[in-house]
Scaffold this motif. Structure first.
Motif, short mmCIF file in Angstrom:
data_model
loop_
_atom_site.label_atom_id
_atom_site.label_comp_id
_atom_site.label_asym_id
_atom_site.label_seq_id
_atom_site.Cartn_x
_atom_site.Cartn_y
_atom_site.Cartn_z
N ARG A 167 0.84 -1.21 0.00
CA ARG A 167 0.00 0.00 0.00
C ARG A 167 0.86 1.24 0.00
NH1 ARG A 167 -3.50 1.99 3.79
NH2 ARG A 167 -2.32 0.98 5.43
N CYS A 171 0.21 2.45 -3.62
CA CYS A 171 -0.87 3.44 -3.51
C CYS A 171 -0.33 4.84 -3.21
CB CYS A 171 -1.86 3.02 -2.43
SG CYS A 171 -2.76 1.51 -2.79
N ASN A 177 -2.92 1.37 -7.65
CA ASN A 177 -4.01 0.71 -6.94
C ASN A 177 -3.57 -0.69 -6.52
OD1 ASN A 177 -5.86 2.89 -7.53
ND2 ASN A 177 -5.97 2.08 -9.61
#
Lengths: 266, 298
Positions: A167, A171, A177
């Protein structure tokens, strides 16, 4: 990709969202159709995809992807898709000698007891870090699925650390994503799996929860899908409220309808 | 009560407990925004979200008051940056032992992240020995065993446990939440209160009265505007017929005989005493007046 699901999620391959962590969760049913949807969606959107496939073989995903209009070998060839076939890599880790130089096997944790998933994270980071020649849109990490890592002997904290770093890198830094599939069971004795599921729910921006019908098997209704938005502060709209739909999986498509509104009962 | 706590009445360890159904980071951010607007120095130790995401709802004018210690990007040192990466978790402990730069408010997002990776006794000792005026910690209650939750609640001066008001309506921003507040006062008095509230990003929570539904069923738009009204929905309010039965109607109904209940008078009316059967034999009939049972030896 499933067009009706795109409409429900207000998603479009022309304008894929960025920086989101999507959790795919299934209970009493198989939620892998969501994995196939997001794989074909992001490939059609022109994103660079790193697919950590621990459950099925490459040919399995390719057969389904072709039904959805995407060729995985072609995507691999042009560098858009980086595919980690877990079934093959496990075999290499257990029965082949380690290479003298070069990158360690991403699944080397299977052989090394008490290790973490840092090698797997390095594989993901290396695959998705854009090079100068790359012209793809945002990078995407797809994992199918996380629960099998627990079955391979990893501790829940190790799995959560791996997802945390994915993440943070994909991200937050690369504005990409992450889509992860996890299995859960109600009233389950597997406390480690439930811990991972709950922890991932807290970290996700969107939860797609596929559940089997409480009444059992139905020929015309294969399950229900809960769409639960979470995440950073946005002005509350109808899109932020959880919604539930029922679905039927067909050969090349999945149809969604409101609960009790199946064409078979109308 | 919740508004007063956000406005500065909360002191000591403030525990914000959330679950998967009802997230608590937005309430934590409202605490931070209120503290920053009061001019207090706020130190945030972020483990679960990035600085951009946490600061997203803060007033830009109050942003300088908030110092964010990034423990999100490399908490375990996997990137090999060196001392900076290794100190992510240690800096949190140091931040509690001695107030860094005279901090008034220390925020931990989230304590669950630390509890999953550090021994819980050490974490509890660090919380108990903290020397800060106000410490706000976010705790995901569904990740920890009940015993640990009990220990943390006993250490806290204020506990705010969040819950959703109905199926999933507590997840979205601006929807109705239920907060169970437990506050331990300095004099030893304990105050508990449950209150409903709504929360808009960057603003303090707004208390709402406990939703009470009208006798008539709400329309779809009313349900969205007042999410709690359906809790006391009366389905009989707008029927086109009356399903109820009055006392006189019930008596008349009980007095009616059932269709196949053979009372003596009904039997008499059904059984006819007289009547004959007229039969004209067909040409093929073989009529015999003798009794066919005469030859039986009975």
């Amino acid at each position: 990709m499933f067009v009706e699901l795109n409409e429900l999620l207000h998603a479009s391959p022309e304008r894929p969202e960025q920086g989101t962590f999507t959790l795919l969760r299934d209970t009493r049913t198989d939620g892998s159709f969501l994995v196939h949807h997001f794989l074909s969606f992001y490939l059609k959107a022109g994103c660079k995809v790193c697919f950590v496939a621990l459950i099925q073989s490459f040919s399995h995903y390719n057969v389904v992807a072709q039904k959805l209009g995407v060729s995985l070998p072609a995507a691999k060839e042009r560098g858009q898709l980086v595919f980690l076939e877990g079934l093959k890599s496990c075999f290499e880790v257990l029965f082949k000698e380690e290479p003298p130089t070069g990158q360690p096997n991403p699944l080397q944790f299977i052989r090394e007891g008490g290790s973490n998933l840092k090698a797997l994270y390095e594989f993901v980071r290396t695959s998705l870090t854009p090079s100068e020649s790359d012209s793809w849109k945002c990078p995407v990490l797809l994992v199918d699925d996380v629960s099998v890592l627990l079955s391979l002997g990893m501790r829940p904290v190790d799995v959560l650390d791996f997802i945390h770093y994915c993440r943070a890198t994909v991200c937050s830094q690369l504005k990409g994503n992450v889509v992860v599939l996890v299995h859960s069971r109600e009233d389950s004795d597997d406390t480690e799996n439930e811990l991972v599921v709950n922890a991932l729910c807290h970290q996700s921006n969107l939860i797609l929860w596929a559940e089997g019908l409480a009444t059992g098997y139905c020929k015309d209704i294969h399950g229900q899908l809960k769409i639960i938005p979470r995440g950073p502060a946005v002005l509350s709209t109808e899109r932020d409220l959880p919604r539930t739909y029922q679905y039927k999986i067909q050969d090349r498509n999945v149809t969604f309808f409101a609960r009790g509104m199946s064409a078979a009962v109308l | 009560m919740l508004g007063e706590l956000v406005a500065g009445a909360a002191e000591g360890l403030v525990l914000v407990e959330d679950t998967v159904d009802c997230e608590g980071r937005s309430l934590l951010q409202s605490f931070v925004a209120a503290a920053a607007c009061r001019g207090e120095c706020v130190h945030v130790f972020g483990f679960e979200v990035s600085e951009e995401e946490f600061r997203g709802c803060l007033d830009p004018r109050a942003a300088p008051q908030v110092q964010y210690h990034d423990s999100f990007h490399d908490p375990l040192g996997w990137s090999g940056v060196g001392l900076e990466a290794l100190g992510a978790q240690e800096s949190w402990f140091q931040g509690l032992r001695g107030t860094p730069g005279g901090a008034v408010t220390v925020v931990v997002d989230s304590l669950s992240w630390i509890l999953l990776r550090q021994p819980s006794p050490a974490v509890c000792q660090a919380l108990a020995g903290a020397r800060v005026q106000r410490m706000l910690v976010l705790l995901h209650a569904d990740l920890h065993p009940p015993g640990l939750l009990g220990v943390l609640r006993s250490l806290a001066r204020v506990v705010v446990a969040l819950a959703s008001t109905s199926q999933g309506l507590g997840v979205g921003r601006g929807s109705l939440h239920l907060a169970s507040v437990f506050q331990r006062m300095r004099a030893g008095k304990v105050v508990t209160k449950k209150e409903y509230y709504t929360l808009q990003p960057g603003f303090p929570p707004m208390s709402v009265e406990e939703p009470r539904g009208p006798m008539s069923p709400p329309r779809d738009d009313d349900t969205m505007a007042h999410p709690g009204t359906w809790l006391t929905f009366d389905p009989r309010a707008q029927l086109t017929f009356n399903p109820g039965v009055s006392v006189e109607q019930r008596q008349v109904r009980d007095a009616m005989p059932l269709p196949f209940h053979f009372s003596p008078c009904k039997k008499l009316s059904v059984l006819d005493q007289g009547g004959q059967i007229y039969y004209e034999p067909d040409p093929g009939d073989d009529l015999d007046d003798e009794d066919p049972d005469d030859d039986l030896d009975v």
